[in-house]
Scaffold this motif. Structure first.
Motif, PDB file in Angstrom:
ATOM      1  N   ILE A 139      31.460  66.671 -29.298  1.00 47.99           N
ATOM      2  CA  ILE A 139      31.002  65.585 -28.433  1.00 47.99           C
ATOM      3  C   ILE A 139      31.427  65.950 -27.011  1.00 47.99           C
ATOM      4  CG2 ILE A 139      31.206  63.107 -27.927  1.00 47.99           C
ATOM      5  CD1 ILE A 139      32.608  64.263 -31.189  1.00 47.99           C
TER       6      ILE A 139
ATOM      7  N   LEU B 122      29.611  59.064 -23.811  1.00 52.01           N
ATOM      8  CA  LEU B 122      29.778  60.095 -24.831  1.00 52.01           C
ATOM      9  C   LEU B 122      28.413  60.627 -25.269  1.00 52.01           C
ATOM     10  CD1 LEU B 122      32.489  58.391 -27.086  1.00 52.01           C
ATOM     11  CD2 LEU B 122      32.837  60.074 -25.257  1.00 52.01           C
TER      12      LEU B 122
ATOM     13  N   TRP C 234      26.740  63.114 -28.267  1.00 49.57           N
ATOM     14  CA  TRP C 234      26.877  63.899 -29.486  1.00 49.57           C
ATOM     15  C   TRP C 234      26.176  65.230 -29.291  1.00 49.57           C
ATOM     16  CZ3 TRP C 234      23.314  65.633 -33.242  1.00 49.57           C
ATOM     17  CH2 TRP C 234      23.845  65.952 -34.490  1.00 49.57           C
TER      18      TRP C 234
ATOM     19  N   TYR D  64      34.991  67.347 -26.670  1.00 53.57           N
ATOM     20  CA  TYR D  64      35.887  66.944 -27.751  1.00 53.57           C
ATOM     21  C   TYR D  64      35.393  67.504 -29.077  1.00 53.57           C
ATOM     22  CZ  TYR D  64      37.479  63.144 -24.635  1.00 53.57           C
ATOM     23  OH  TYR D  64      37.980  62.398 -23.591  1.00 53.57           O
TER      24      TYR D  64
ATOM     25  N   GLY E 107      32.321  57.545 -39.817  1.00 50.28           N
ATOM     26  CA  GLY E 107      32.658  57.721 -38.420  1.00 50.28           C
ATOM     27  C   GLY E 107      33.458  58.968 -38.133  1.00 50.28           C
ATOM     28  N   LEU E 108      33.811  59.105 -36.856  1.00 45.77           N
ATOM     29  CA  LEU E 108      34.611  60.222 -36.377  1.00 45.77           C
ATOM     30  C   LEU E 108      36.037  59.722 -36.272  1.00 45.77           C
ATOM     31  CD1 LEU E 108      32.084  61.355 -33.638  1.00 45.77           C
ATOM     32  CD2 LEU E 108      32.413  62.365 -35.889  1.00 45.77           C
ATOM     33  N   ASP E 109      36.838  60.023 -37.278  1.00 50.51           N
ATOM     34  CA  ASP E 109      38.126  59.353 -37.389  1.00 50.51           C
ATOM     35  C   ASP E 109      39.302  60.136 -36.826  1.00 50.51           C
ATOM     36  OD1 ASP E 109      39.179  60.067 -40.820  1.00 50.51           O
ATOM     37  OD2 ASP E 109      38.014  61.271 -39.400  1.00 50.51           O
TER      38      ASP E 109
ATOM     39  N   TRP F  96      40.178  63.010 -33.645  1.00 51.42           N
ATOM     40  CA  TRP F  96      39.627  63.669 -32.456  1.00 51.42           C
ATOM     41  C   TRP F  96      40.630  64.683 -31.911  1.00 51.42           C
ATOM     42  CZ3 TRP F  96      35.097  61.960 -29.519  1.00 51.42           C
ATOM     43  CH2 TRP F  96      34.362  60.959 -30.152  1.00 51.42           C
ATOM     44  N   GLY F  97      40.093  65.744 -31.322  1.00 45.44           N
ATOM     45  CA  GLY F  97      40.925  66.657 -30.574  1.00 45.44           C
ATOM     46  C   GLY F  97      41.308  66.060 -29.228  1.00 45.44           C
ATOM     47  N   GLN F  98      42.122  66.793 -28.510  1.00 40.96           N
ATOM     48  CA  GLN F  98      42.668  66.275 -27.255  1.00 40.96           C
ATOM     49  C   GLN F  98      41.686  66.365 -26.094  1.00 40.96           C
ATOM     50  OE1 GLN F  98      43.245  69.275 -28.459  1.00 40.96           O
ATOM     51  NE2 GLN F  98      43.817  70.740 -26.847  1.00 40.96           N
ATOM     52  N   GLY F  99      40.590  67.069 -26.277  1.00 44.00           N
ATOM     53  CA  GLY F  99      39.607  67.231 -25.214  1.00 44.00           C
ATOM     54  C   GLY F  99      39.882  68.463 -24.359  1.00 44.00           C
TER      55      GLY F  99
END
Lengths: 118, 106
Positions: free
Chosen positions: A37, A45, A47, A94, A104-106, A108-111
């Motif tokens: 994302i 955001l 996708w 991300y 869902g997207l439960d 996440w990376g730190q970006g």
């Protein structure tokens, strides 16, 4: 507790290839869709696409032809490549874990902030 | 391609109820998720499968989905709920986010 750690080059010139990798810690790699994302400055955001452990992919139609995904199950890693970048690809990127069936997207990376500039 | 529409902004007083809508064609036939996104942080999943809350998400957050509209409701809104909120759904072989709603707690 599952965690995602991502990395990749943060500064690119126009026409170069964006390359990011995300590593999965503390949880199974199969059974999920590993997703990318992005969020451009001042925008929402977006996708980009996803890949599962067997390499099956889906991607945003407007990015097809420029985007590719790969997975290395031996390292619990998945990667994104975006070719021929322009300033419009400047964004925070991300990685995230998704599960089919509306879960869902439960995680996440730190970006990673990626800037495209000459 | 499938589109989800959210209001750009919603304002609410502390302690009151905030409702954020997400509209899409036959959205009620799809699963909707909601995310809270604060500046400098990664988004957080707060609602999945239309109505369910992940572990650790306060019960003041609730969701519904019917017809063409999904709604995120925040009851007893607190100052710390000020954030951007995004709906998220899957269409055929692709996912999409709504444009996001900035919730301001005045």
């Amino acid at each position: 507790q599952v965690q995602l750690r991502q990395w990749g080059a943060g500064l690119l010139k126009p026409s170069e290839t964006l390359s990011l990798t995300c590593e999965v810690y503390g949880g199974p790699f199969d059974g999920h869709y590993w997703t990318w994302i992005r969020q451009a400055p001042g925008k929402g955001l977006e996708w980009i696409g996803e890949i599962n452990h067997s390499g099956s992919t889906n991607s945003k139609s407007s990015l097809k032809g420029r985007v590719s995904f790969s997975v290395d199950t031996s390292k619990n890693q998945f990667s994104l490549k975006l070719n021929s970048v322009t300033g419009a690809d400047t964004a925070v990127y991300y990685c995230a874990r998704g599960t089919a069936g509306g879960y869902g997207l439960d995680v996440w990376g730190q970006g990673t902030t990626v800037t495209v500039s000459s | 391609s499938y589109e989800l529409t959210q209001p750009p902004s919603v304002s609410v007083s502390p302690g009151q109820t905030a409702s954020i809508t997400c509209s899409g064609h036959k959205l009620g036939e799809k699963y909707v998720c909601w995310y809270q996104h604060k500046p400098g942080q990664s988004p957080v999943l707060i609602i999945y499968q239309d109505t369910k809350r992940p572990s650790g998400i306060p019960d003041r957050f609730s969701g519904s989905n019917s017809g063409n509209t999904a709604t995120l409701t925040i009851s007893g809104t607190q100052a710390l709920d000020e954030a951007d909120y995004y709906c998220h759904a899957w269409d055929v072989s692709a996912a999409v986010f709504g444009g996001g709603t900035k919730l301001t707690v005045l």
